[in-house]
Design an enzyme around this catalytic site. Sequence first.
Site, PDB file in Angstrom:
ATOM      1  N   ILE A 476     -14.451   7.934 -12.078  1.00 61.13           N
ATOM      2  CA  ILE A 476     -13.213   7.261 -11.685  1.00 61.13           C
ATOM      3  C   ILE A 476     -12.201   7.271 -12.826  1.00 61.13           C
ATOM      4  O   ILE A 476     -11.028   7.607 -12.637  1.00 61.13           O
ATOM      5  CB  ILE A 476     -13.499   5.816 -11.227  1.00 61.13           C
ATOM      6  CG1 ILE A 476     -14.338   5.825  -9.943  1.00 61.13           C
ATOM      7  CG2 ILE A 476     -12.198   5.047 -11.012  1.00 61.13           C
ATOM      8  CD1 ILE A 476     -14.842   4.460  -9.527  1.00 61.13           C
ATOM      9  N   ARG A 508     -19.363   5.680 -25.900  1.00 63.21           N
ATOM     10  CA  ARG A 508     -19.692   6.050 -27.285  1.00 63.21           C
ATOM     11  C   ARG A 508     -18.564   5.796 -28.281  1.00 63.21           C
ATOM     12  O   ARG A 508     -18.779   5.292 -29.363  1.00 63.21           O
ATOM     13  CB  ARG A 508     -20.086   7.528 -27.351  1.00 63.21           C
ATOM     14  CG  ARG A 508     -21.321   7.886 -26.537  1.00 63.21           C
ATOM     15  CD  ARG A 508     -21.589   9.379 -26.548  1.00 63.21           C
ATOM     16  NE  ARG A 508     -20.506  10.138 -25.899  1.00 63.21           N
ATOM     17  CZ  ARG A 508     -19.581  10.832 -26.543  1.00 63.21           C
ATOM     18  NH1 ARG A 508     -19.586  10.874 -27.868  1.00 63.21           N
ATOM     19  NH2 ARG A 508     -18.640  11.491 -25.879  1.00 63.21           N
ATOM     20  N   LYS A 580     -16.650  -4.808  -9.566  1.00 61.44           N
ATOM     21  CA  LYS A 580     -16.789  -5.960  -8.672  1.00 61.44           C
ATOM     22  C   LYS A 580     -17.474  -7.156  -9.316  1.00 61.44           C
ATOM     23  O   LYS A 580     -17.599  -8.207  -8.682  1.00 61.44           O
ATOM     24  CB  LYS A 580     -17.567  -5.535  -7.418  1.00 61.44           C
ATOM     25  CG  LYS A 580     -16.834  -4.541  -6.550  1.00 61.44           C
ATOM     26  CD  LYS A 580     -17.643  -4.108  -5.360  1.00 61.44           C
ATOM     27  CE  LYS A 580     -18.704  -3.082  -5.725  1.00 61.44           C
ATOM     28  NZ  LYS A 580     -18.150  -1.776  -6.118  1.00 61.44           N
ATOM     29  N   VAL A 610     -13.022  -3.412  -2.790  1.00 68.08           N
ATOM     30  CA  VAL A 610     -13.466  -3.220  -1.409  1.00 68.08           C
ATOM     31  C   VAL A 610     -12.596  -2.141  -0.771  1.00 68.08           C
ATOM     32  O   VAL A 610     -11.369  -2.251  -0.760  1.00 68.08           O
ATOM     33  CB  VAL A 610     -13.339  -4.528  -0.593  1.00 68.08           C
ATOM     34  CG1 VAL A 610     -13.834  -4.303   0.832  1.00 68.08           C
ATOM     35  CG2 VAL A 610     -14.107  -5.661  -1.266  1.00 68.08           C
ATOM     36  N   LEU A 614      -8.053   1.685   0.034  1.00 70.92           N
ATOM     37  CA  LEU A 614      -7.513   1.070   1.252  1.00 70.92           C
ATOM     38  C   LEU A 614      -6.894  -0.301   0.947  1.00 70.92           C
ATOM     39  O   LEU A 614      -7.395  -1.035   0.095  1.00 70.92           O
ATOM     40  CB  LEU A 614      -8.626   0.903   2.292  1.00 70.92           C
ATOM     41  CG  LEU A 614      -9.297   2.190   2.792  1.00 70.92           C
ATOM     42  CD1 LEU A 614     -10.451   1.843   3.734  1.00 70.92           C
ATOM     43  CD2 LEU A 614      -8.282   3.084   3.494  1.00 70.92           C
ATOM     44  N   ASP A 679     -24.537  -4.131  -3.126  1.00 72.44           N
ATOM     45  CA  ASP A 679     -23.124  -3.809  -3.298  1.00 72.44           C
ATOM     46  C   ASP A 679     -22.304  -4.326  -2.111  1.00 72.44           C
ATOM     47  O   ASP A 679     -21.197  -4.845  -2.278  1.00 72.44           O
ATOM     48  CB  ASP A 679     -22.939  -2.296  -3.451  1.00 72.44           C
ATOM     49  CG  ASP A 679     -21.512  -1.916  -3.770  1.00 72.44           C
ATOM     50  OD1 ASP A 679     -20.994  -2.368  -4.811  1.00 72.44           O
ATOM     51  OD2 ASP A 679     -20.895  -1.174  -2.979  1.00 72.44           O
ATOM     52  N   LYS A 683     -19.231  -7.176  -1.821  1.00 74.74           N
ATOM     53  CA  LYS A 683     -17.950  -6.936  -1.150  1.00 74.74           C
ATOM     54  C   LYS A 683     -17.641  -7.992  -0.105  1.00 74.74           C
ATOM     55  O   LYS A 683     -16.497  -8.463  -0.005  1.00 74.74           O
ATOM     56  CB  LYS A 683     -17.956  -5.540  -0.527  1.00 74.74           C
ATOM     57  CG  LYS A 683     -17.920  -4.425  -1.570  1.00 74.74           C
ATOM     58  CD  LYS A 683     -18.022  -3.035  -0.950  1.00 74.74           C
ATOM     59  CE  LYS A 683     -17.965  -1.955  -2.012  1.00 74.74           C
ATOM     60  NZ  LYS A 683     -18.125  -0.587  -1.472  1.00 74.74           N
TER      61      LYS A 683
END
Length: 820
Positions: A476, A508, A580, A610, A614, A679, A683
Amino acid sequence: MKVLKFGGSSVAKPERIQSICNIIKPRIEAGEKLAIVFSAFGGITDQLIGMIDNASKGDESYFEFFEEFKKRHTDAVNALMANNADVHAQMDVLFLKLENVLKGVFLLREASGRSYDYVMSFGERFSNLIISNYFNSEGIPAIFIDARELVTTDSQFRSASVFIDQTNLNIQNKAKEIGNKTMIITGFIASDQQGRTTTLGRGGSDYTAAIFASALDAESLEIWTDVDGVLTSNPKVVNKAFQIHEMSYSEAMEMSHFGAKVIYPPTIQPVMAKNIPTYIRNTFNPENKGTRISATAEENGSGSIKGLSSLSGVVLLTISGTGMQGVPGVAARVFNSLAQNNINVILITQASSEHSICFSIQESKADIAIELLKAEFSKEIEKALIGEISAEREISIIAAVGEAMKNQPGIAGKIFSTLGRNGINIEAIAQGSSELNISFAVHSKDEKKALNLIHDTFFRNTVKTLHVFIVGTGLIGGTLIRQLKEFRSSLLEKYGIEIKVVGVSNSRKMSFDANGIDLNNWEQVLDSSEQLANVESFVDLMINMNLSNSVFIDNTASSQVPEQYKKILSNSISISTPNKVASSSPYEHYQELKEIAKKKNTRFNYETNVGAGLPVISTIKTLRDSGDEIVKIEAVVSGSISYIFNNYKTGISFHDIVKEAQTKGLTEPDPRDDLNGSDVMRKITILTRESGYNIEQSDVELSQILPDECMRQDSVDDFFHSLKTHEGHFNQILKDASDRGERLRFIASMDEGKAKVALESVNESSPFFNLSESDNMIAFYTKRYDKSPLVIRGPGAGADVTAAGVFAEIIQIANENFYF
């Protein structure tokens, strides 16, 4: 007649004097009549002060400085006029005078203000002697004018006051006497009525030029320096500062008073009285027209503020007590006691309650001022009518100046809102009824940040800069950096927003650059960094950099990074994160983070917690802000599990579809990290909280997808083997659903604050029936959407959409900071 003045940097070297000759000669040949004021060569005044300082202390090194002084001027003559014997002879006389006075100071071990002025005068006397002779050698009819013969002052050595009427008469008579010759005039120096040498203080050469311009009713005054006129702020502090083409006398006075070093306050008064326009020009860029200062001026791109100035090294003193309320003359006693001891007050503010008076002075005068005030109010202090006189040190005064601020509502509010969003506290505020100047005090550590913030906010033609700190450069994080690089030029062109990544860390290494890390080779920069990764150190360095409009991006799944969120938000740094952990942490901590963000007027954004990119959380906020109430939520919010059950059909083994999802990178390396439902529990916890309910993650009811034996396996390989052995279990669940014409979906739901997560089978009436690939879907049932839910659907996993969601939050923060 036009009067010109060239400063020390303009005449620091022989080649620069030659450049000035190239500026002047064509103008004189074209018929212009000029009078020119020159400062001492650059650095010479400080050298002369060093000589007399050392001599007064009995330090023989003063003579070494004298020899350097002598050599520099001798070399200048040789470079300009090839060993001109006549000039050397004139200089030898001056050298002897200077040497003798320094010897006297050395023997006496004492130097008065009068001695300092006399020694300092040699800087201008030498420079103008050399330049006048050089001009004559180049065919410019020039005459050396020692301003001490014309400018008459009182006997306040080191900063004398000019007797204007007598001085004007002297200058006018001299002008008639010399005819058409170009006057080469010593700046800075004058003499008292007894003929003793005095100096005019800081910016004295500018003042000399303004006095001559006024006395001669000059067409204009030109001050030639080393910058392209007056800038919107100090370019050493605000690198986006740009040239002001026009400004009024009043604006110039205000800016010069509060630290603009191109012009000095006394310079403006003589030319303003005669309405003589003043131009600030650049010796090294003579084609630039510079800044024109006159009675009126057009605005310069802010619509309100013309420029920003600042003064550092200031102390705020506060005197307060019940004995001040309704008592006439208290303020007069305060300021009279300071004035009698030559202590200048920079800024004053007093509450309407009359309970306190706050004012600022130079820090060097603070201790003396406190003692003076204690003595003045000793009786009131003894009777506890006035409390202790407090001093707040390390203060800077910032002034926003502009004639266009008059009658324009909201300027002060916009300034203070901008600073408040970035955690800068205002210590004191002052604004006159003219509305020309808004002055305020901040801590010195915030001076640079405040100037840059206000400059970015008010000047339309400057780029607005957002400073971004990124922790986590995996899938990401790396994708986000790529997106920032790809869309950088588009953001600049469309919105005038520049996003600088100024700090970056992986597991690192970490690296920082206040000017922005090159996103074309950020990986090499990070790899070559000598700073080892440490999240606490990263945050401390980020805070200490104290950059304007800062945003912290947490792209990790770590539980350690969110531990720093409280400190980050408390320092008015916004956060955007797909992590999260914080928003699903204990409810009390979650609420605390939101309260800190609200109190500090900063952003704690986690839209990507979540549904990846979106608009899920923002939709809940919009609904609730508009008065709606979230009653029920049904959601498929795991992209990996959605893919698995959207593609699990008769004829395909559950083992194979899970393996396929793992191979495509849709699950974690160990798919159990997705299939265990934790997970999804996080959410639905977040969605429930955002809907206004108090819930802990442990309150969520979870029905496991996998048999316990699958979950207990030691390795991923063993896990996949266990899936095969339990294939009958999964086939039966699928068959039961298929027989009913239904499909399996892993659904998180909330009903009036109660949440659960379970594998359910849904029929065609369900919005989840036709889900495909890794899509997420969230259905909101509210007071308004009670029969047919509000549905959001789209890709809910993947680096591209998640990074894009973070990117969108960065833009949102930028828009709120710059265009609120």
